[in-house]
Scaffold this motif. Structure first.
Motif, PDB file in Angstrom:
ATOM      1  N   VAL A  75       0.874  -1.167   0.000  1.00  0.00           N
ATOM      2  CA  VAL A  75       0.000   0.000   0.000  1.00  0.00           C
ATOM      3  C   VAL A  75       0.915   1.222   0.000  1.00  0.00           C
ATOM      4  CG1 VAL A  75      -1.771   1.305   1.243  1.00  0.00           C
ATOM      5  CG2 VAL A  75      -1.860  -1.204   1.209  1.00  0.00           C
ATOM      6  N   ILE A  76       0.786   2.021  -1.032  1.00  0.00           N
ATOM      7  CA  ILE A  76       1.641   3.196  -1.233  1.00  0.00           C
ATOM      8  C   ILE A  76       0.723   4.406  -1.311  1.00  0.00           C
ATOM      9  CG2 ILE A  76       3.303   4.280  -2.796  1.00  0.00           C
ATOM     10  CD1 ILE A  76       3.910   1.305  -3.745  1.00  0.00           C
ATOM     11  N   TYR A  77       1.020   5.427  -0.502  1.00  0.00           N
ATOM     12  CA  TYR A  77       0.101   6.556  -0.447  1.00  0.00           C
ATOM     13  C   TYR A  77       0.843   7.890  -0.370  1.00  0.00           C
ATOM     14  CZ  TYR A  77       1.284   7.126   4.449  1.00  0.00           C
ATOM     15  OH  TYR A  77       1.971   7.361   5.614  1.00  0.00           O
ATOM     16  N   SER A  78       0.104   8.937  -0.726  1.00  0.00           N
ATOM     17  CA  SER A  78       0.545  10.318  -0.573  1.00  0.00           C
ATOM     18  C   SER A  78      -0.534  11.032   0.234  1.00  0.00           C
ATOM     19  CB  SER A  78       0.707  10.960  -1.950  1.00  0.00           C
ATOM     20  OG  SER A  78       1.066  12.318  -1.823  1.00  0.00           O
ATOM     21  N   SER A  79      -0.120  11.804   1.234  1.00  0.00           N
ATOM     22  CA  SER A  79      -1.103  12.459   2.092  1.00  0.00           C
ATOM     23  C   SER A  79      -0.514  13.744   2.667  1.00  0.00           C
ATOM     24  CB  SER A  79      -1.501  11.517   3.230  1.00  0.00           C
ATOM     25  OG  SER A  79      -2.578  12.018   3.978  1.00  0.00           O
ATOM     26  N   THR A  80      -1.309  14.795   2.724  1.00  0.00           N
ATOM     27  CA  THR A  80      -0.861  16.024   3.383  1.00  0.00           C
ATOM     28  C   THR A  80      -1.718  16.348   4.608  1.00  0.00           C
ATOM     29  OG1 THR A  80      -2.188  17.407   1.919  1.00  0.00           O
ATOM     30  CG2 THR A  80       0.094  17.069   1.298  1.00  0.00           C
ATOM     31  N   THR A  81      -3.010  16.099   4.531  1.00  0.00           N
ATOM     32  CA  THR A  81      -3.892  16.416   5.658  1.00  0.00           C
ATOM     33  C   THR A  81      -4.124  15.210   6.565  1.00  0.00           C
ATOM     34  OG1 THR A  81      -5.851  15.871   4.373  1.00  0.00           O
ATOM     35  CG2 THR A  81      -5.138  18.189   4.351  1.00  0.00           C
ATOM     36  N   GLY A  82      -3.691  14.033   6.133  1.00  0.00           N
ATOM     37  CA  GLY A  82      -3.916  12.812   6.900  1.00  0.00           C
ATOM     38  C   GLY A  82      -5.093  11.997   6.415  1.00  0.00           C
ATOM     39  N   ASN A  83      -5.885  12.526   5.492  1.00  0.00           N
ATOM     40  CA  ASN A  83      -7.047  11.797   4.984  1.00  0.00           C
ATOM     41  C   ASN A  83      -6.640  10.506   4.283  1.00  0.00           C
ATOM     42  OD1 ASN A  83      -8.744  13.922   5.803  1.00  0.00           O
ATOM     43  ND2 ASN A  83      -8.585  14.941   3.829  1.00  0.00           N
ATOM     44  N   THR A  84      -5.741  10.618   3.315  1.00  0.00           N
ATOM     45  CA  THR A  84      -5.336   9.444   2.536  1.00  0.00           C
ATOM     46  C   THR A  84      -4.544   8.479   3.406  1.00  0.00           C
ATOM     47  OG1 THR A  84      -5.252  10.899   0.616  1.00  0.00           O
ATOM     48  CG2 THR A  84      -4.338   8.695   0.343  1.00  0.00           C
ATOM     49  N   ARG A 108      -6.400  19.382  -8.590  1.00  0.00           N
ATOM     50  CA  ARG A 108      -6.781  19.782  -9.946  1.00  0.00           C
ATOM     51  C   ARG A 108      -7.360  18.612 -10.751  1.00  0.00           C
ATOM     52  NH1 ARG A 108      -1.711  23.808 -10.972  1.00  0.00           N
ATOM     53  NH2 ARG A 108      -2.496  25.415  -9.588  1.00  0.00           N
ATOM     54  N   GLY A 109      -8.194  17.842 -10.111  1.00  0.00           N
ATOM     55  CA  GLY A 109      -8.918  16.778 -10.803  1.00  0.00           C
ATOM     56  C   GLY A 109      -8.132  15.518 -11.086  1.00  0.00           C
ATOM     57  N   GLY A 110      -7.006  15.336 -10.412  1.00  0.00           N
ATOM     58  CA  GLY A 110      -6.206  14.127 -10.603  1.00  0.00           C
ATOM     59  C   GLY A 110      -5.356  13.875  -9.375  1.00  0.00           C
ATOM     60  N   PRO A 111      -4.471  12.895  -9.462  1.00  0.00           N
ATOM     61  CA  PRO A 111      -3.591  12.604  -8.327  1.00  0.00           C
ATOM     62  C   PRO A 111      -2.683  13.795  -8.009  1.00  0.00           C
ATOM     63  CG  PRO A 111      -3.490  10.858  -9.969  1.00  0.00           C
ATOM     64  CD  PRO A 111      -4.249  11.981 -10.577  1.00  0.00           C
ATOM     65  N   ASP A 112      -2.305  13.907  -6.750  1.00  0.00           N
ATOM     66  CA  ASP A 112      -1.373  14.947  -6.340  1.00  0.00           C
ATOM     67  C   ASP A 112      -0.025  14.741  -7.045  1.00  0.00           C
ATOM     68  OD1 ASP A 112       0.726  13.612  -4.299  1.00  0.00           O
ATOM     69  OD2 ASP A 112      -1.243  12.680  -4.058  1.00  0.00           O
TER      70      ASP A 112
END
Length: 186
Positions: free
Chosen positions: A6-15, A54-58
């Motif tokens: 599981v690979i993720y990107s998160s800034t606010t902690g949601n993901t 912007r409508g896609g992945p960060d």
């Protein structure tokens, strides 16, 4: 269970919250996208999570997706939009388009997530005619503020079980196809 990454990107902690639920349920290796391995061949399933920009992945995930090749992929995302909205659905297509060669998408999972306070402040200062600052958008911000919640986390856990079941069915189907092909040769 199969071997998952599981690979993720998160800034606010949601993901990150959704990634942790998926990883915990699947018994997966969990990586921030910045620390993700280049070689994913040891994994039977690669779950890739990102927040929408912007409508896609960060940008971090956008740079990583082309490096994922020859993999059984699950895409998951968090966003301030409503789950199932055109914005949310279209972003899956944009992420899939960026994947490297020979990837098979097993499934997708979407969860609403709270917006960063700085983003809300910027949007409130924008032109009132801007759709990102409309009354409808402001209502979404309020709905999103409590997400991901326990319902979202439970849905992520259930999603893992559904994907494992789907993989079981695919394996069964492939074995049946192989058996038919072998019988024709005999």
């Amino acid at each position: 269970m199969r071997k998952w990454a599981v690979i993720y990107s998160s800034t606010t902690g949601n993901t990150k919250a959704i990634a942790e639920e998926i990883a915990g349920t699947a018994g997966a290796d969990l990586f921030r996208v910045q620390d993700a391995p280049a070689d994913l061949s040891a994994y039977e399933v690669v779950a890739l999570g990102y927040w929408l920009r912007r409508g896609g992945p960060d940008d971090l995930m956008k740079a990583y997706l082309p490096k994922v090749r020859n993999a059984c992929v699950i895409l998951f995302q968090t966003h301030g939009a409503d789950v199932g909205s055109e914005h949310a659905v279209t972003s899956f297509a944009r992420a899939a388009y960026l994947l490297g060669a020979n990837c098979e998408i097993l499934g997708t999972f979407s969860a609403q997530g709270k917006l960063a306070p700085a983003l809300i402040a910027r949007r409130k200062k924008s032109d009132p005619d801007d759709t990102h600052n409309s009354p409808e958008a402001q209502e979404r911000w309020v709905r999103a503020a409590d997400h991901p919640n326990e319902e979202d986390r439970a849905a992520a856990r259930e999603f893992v079980h559904k994907m494992e079941h789907k993989l079981d069915l695919l394996e069964k189907f492939r074995r049946a196809q192989e058996a038919k092909a072998h019988a024709k040769l005999s």
